[in-house]
Design an enzyme around this catalytic site. Structure first.
Site, PDB file in Angstrom:
ATOM      1  N   SER A   1       0.846  -1.186   0.000  1.00 53.78           N
ATOM      2  CA  SER A   1       0.000   0.000   0.000  1.00 53.78           C
ATOM      3  C   SER A   1       0.890   1.249   0.000  1.00 53.78           C
ATOM      4  O   SER A   1       1.729   1.403  -0.882  1.00 53.78           O
ATOM      5  CB  SER A   1      -0.965  -0.037   1.189  1.00 53.78           C
ATOM      6  OG  SER A   1      -1.976   0.939   1.062  1.00 53.78           O
TER       7      SER A   1
ATOM      8  N   GLU B   1      -1.421  -3.039  -8.123  1.00 56.02           N
ATOM      9  CA  GLU B   1      -2.637  -3.406  -7.392  1.00 56.02           C
ATOM     10  C   GLU B   1      -3.222  -2.130  -6.800  1.00 56.02           C
ATOM     11  O   GLU B   1      -2.542  -1.104  -6.729  1.00 56.02           O
ATOM     12  CB  GLU B   1      -2.338  -4.436  -6.302  1.00 56.02           C
ATOM     13  CG  GLU B   1      -1.424  -3.961  -5.183  1.00 56.02           C
ATOM     14  CD  GLU B   1      -2.137  -3.222  -4.073  1.00 56.02           C
ATOM     15  OE1 GLU B   1      -3.247  -3.644  -3.673  1.00 56.02           O
ATOM     16  OE2 GLU B   1      -1.601  -2.210  -3.580  1.00 56.02           O
TER      17      GLU B   1
ATOM     18  N   HIS C   1      -4.083  -5.553  -1.316  1.00 57.87           N
ATOM     19  CA  HIS C   1      -5.283  -5.357  -0.497  1.00 57.87           C
ATOM     20  C   HIS C   1      -6.282  -6.482  -0.733  1.00 57.87           C
ATOM     21  O   HIS C   1      -7.399  -6.263  -1.207  1.00 57.87           O
ATOM     22  CB  HIS C   1      -5.928  -4.014  -0.821  1.00 57.87           C
ATOM     23  CG  HIS C   1      -5.090  -2.828  -0.507  1.00 57.87           C
ATOM     24  ND1 HIS C   1      -4.134  -2.330  -1.374  1.00 57.87           N
ATOM     25  CD2 HIS C   1      -5.047  -2.016   0.590  1.00 57.87           C
ATOM     26  CE1 HIS C   1      -3.555  -1.262  -0.837  1.00 57.87           C
ATOM     27  NE2 HIS C   1      -4.093  -1.050   0.358  1.00 57.87           N
TER      28      HIS C   1
END
Length: 316
Positions: free
Chosen positions: A119, A220, A284
Site C-alpha cells: 500500500s 494493485e 489489499h
C-alpha cells in the site's frame, strides 16, 4: 511472443534470510493503528520469533503514525539495529512519501535486511530499489494481515520467502482457488517492481519515481473506481513509463468488476505487445502473497506462471 532484453539487468542484492528464532522489528512509517502488543508478541512467539516494537508504532498525529521525525528515526533505527533480522510495517495509509528525501540510503544499503509492507509502503520499495539496490518484499502488514487472520497462504508465502525456502528457479505458488487471467500472452524476463498503482503515479516526476526500464511491473489498488484506474494507467502511459516495461503482473484491484478491468487492461497494454498476467493475489486482498521487489523474474503470461530467477535471501 517473447520480450527479449534490450540490455542486461544486474540483479538487486539479496538480503540475509530470516533466521530461526530471529527478531522482527515493527515500524509505522505511514498511518497509525492500535496494536495489541500481547497478541502480536504471542502470535510471533508461536511461530518462533520475537518482536521489537519501535516507539512510533504507539504514536498518532492525525492520519500519521507520529511526526515525520519519529517515523524516519524508527526506519533508520530498525535498519541500523544489528539485532533486528527483518522489518515489518504496522500498516499502510498515508505519509510514507514525506520521508523519502530524508532517508539515509547508505545506512539502509549497509544494513540490508528483509523489509516488508504494501500500500503506502510502495514508496519505500521504489526508493530503496532506486537508491539502495537490495530486494524488498511486497507482503503482509502486521495489523491488517498477519494479525488479521488472512487466509493461510498469506502466512506461508511470507515465511517461506523470508526463510529462503523459495530459491532461484522456483515457480512462485499461486492458489488454484483464484484463477489467473492472461490479458496478453508471452514470456518476459525482467526486474519485478511496483506495488500500489496510486502510489506509483503519485511519485512520478520526483527523484523516487519507478525506474521502469526493463521492469516487470506489478500493480494493485483498492477503493479506486474503474475510471480512476484508467486515469492512473493513462498517466503512466503519457509519462513514458509503460513503454519501457517488459511485462505486467496485475494484482487485486478491489472494488472493480473483473470483466471491466480486463477490457481496460487489454486496451492499455495490447498496443505495447508485452505479456500481461492478471489476478495475482497480492496487496489489499485475502490471501495476500509475498512478492520480491527488485528481483529478477520470468513472467510467462500464457502459461500463467511467475518464476524467480535469482535468490532473494541468503542463509548465513
Amino acid at each position: 511472443m517473447t520480450v527479449k532484453p534490450t540490455h542486461v539487468l544486474s540483479p538487486h542484492a539479496p538480503v540475509p534470510a530470516l533466521p530461526a528464532e530471529g527478531l522482527i522489528g515493527v515500524i509505522a512509517p505511514a498511518g497509525p493503528a492500535p496494536l495489541d502488543t500481547d497478541k502480536a508478541t504471542a502470535w510471533m512467539r508461536a511461530r518462533g520469533y520475537a518482536l521489537r516494537i519501535f516507539p512510533g508504532v504507539y504514536e498518532k498525529e492525525g492520519y500519521l503514525a507520529g511526526s515525520d521525525e519519529r517515523r524516519l528515526a524508527d526506519l533508520h533505527a530498525a535498519f541500523a539495529d544489528p539485532q533486528v533480522d527483518a522489518i515489518i510495517c504496522l500498516r499502510g495509509g498515508y505519509g510514507t512519501p514525506r520521508l523519502l528525501d530524508r532517508i539515509d540510503f547508505d545506512l539502509l544499503r549497509n544494513n540490508a535486511k528483509p523489509f516488508i509492507g504494501y500500500s503506502d509502503i510502495t514508496a519505500l520499495h521504489l526508493a530503496i530499489s532506486r537508491y539502495a539496490g537490495f530486494v524488498t518484499f511486497h507482503g503482509p502488514l502486521l495489523n491488517a494481515d498477519l494479525l488479521g487472520d488472512r487466509k493461510r497462504p498469506t502466512e506461508s508465502s511470507f515465511f517461506n520467502m523470508l526463510r529462503g525456502q523459495v530459491k532461484a528457479g522456483s515457480v512462485l505458488t499461486h492458489p488454484v482457488a483464484y484463477p489467473l487471467i492472461t490479458i496478453e500472452p508471452g514470456i518476459a524476463h525482467g526486474r519485478l517492481l511496483g506495488g500500489n498503482l496510486s502510489m506509483i503515479a503519485a511519485v512520478m516526476g520526483t527523484p523516487y519515481a519507478i525506474d521502469a526500464e526493463g521492469v516487470i511491473l506489478f500493480i494493485e489498488d483498492i477503493n479506486e473506481p474503474l475510471y480512476r484506474i484508467d486515469r492512473l494507467l493513462t498517466h503512466l502511459r503519457l509519462a513514458g513509463t509503460l513503454g519501457q516495461l517488459r511485462g505486467v503482473l496485475v494484482g487485486d484491484v478491489a472494488g472493480v468488476e473483473t470483466a471491466a478491468l480486463e477490457r481496460l487492461l487489454k486496451q492499455t497494454f495490447e498496443p505495447l505487445r508485452i505479456p500481461v498476467l492478471a489476478g495475482w493475489r497480492s496487496g489489499h486482498c485475502d490471501p495476500n502473497l509475498t512478492l520480491p521487489m527488485g528481483a529478477l523474474v520470468k513472467l510467462d503470461a500464457g502459461g500463467k506462471a511467475l518464476v524467480l530467477e535469482q535468490d532473494v535471501v541468503i542463509k548465513s
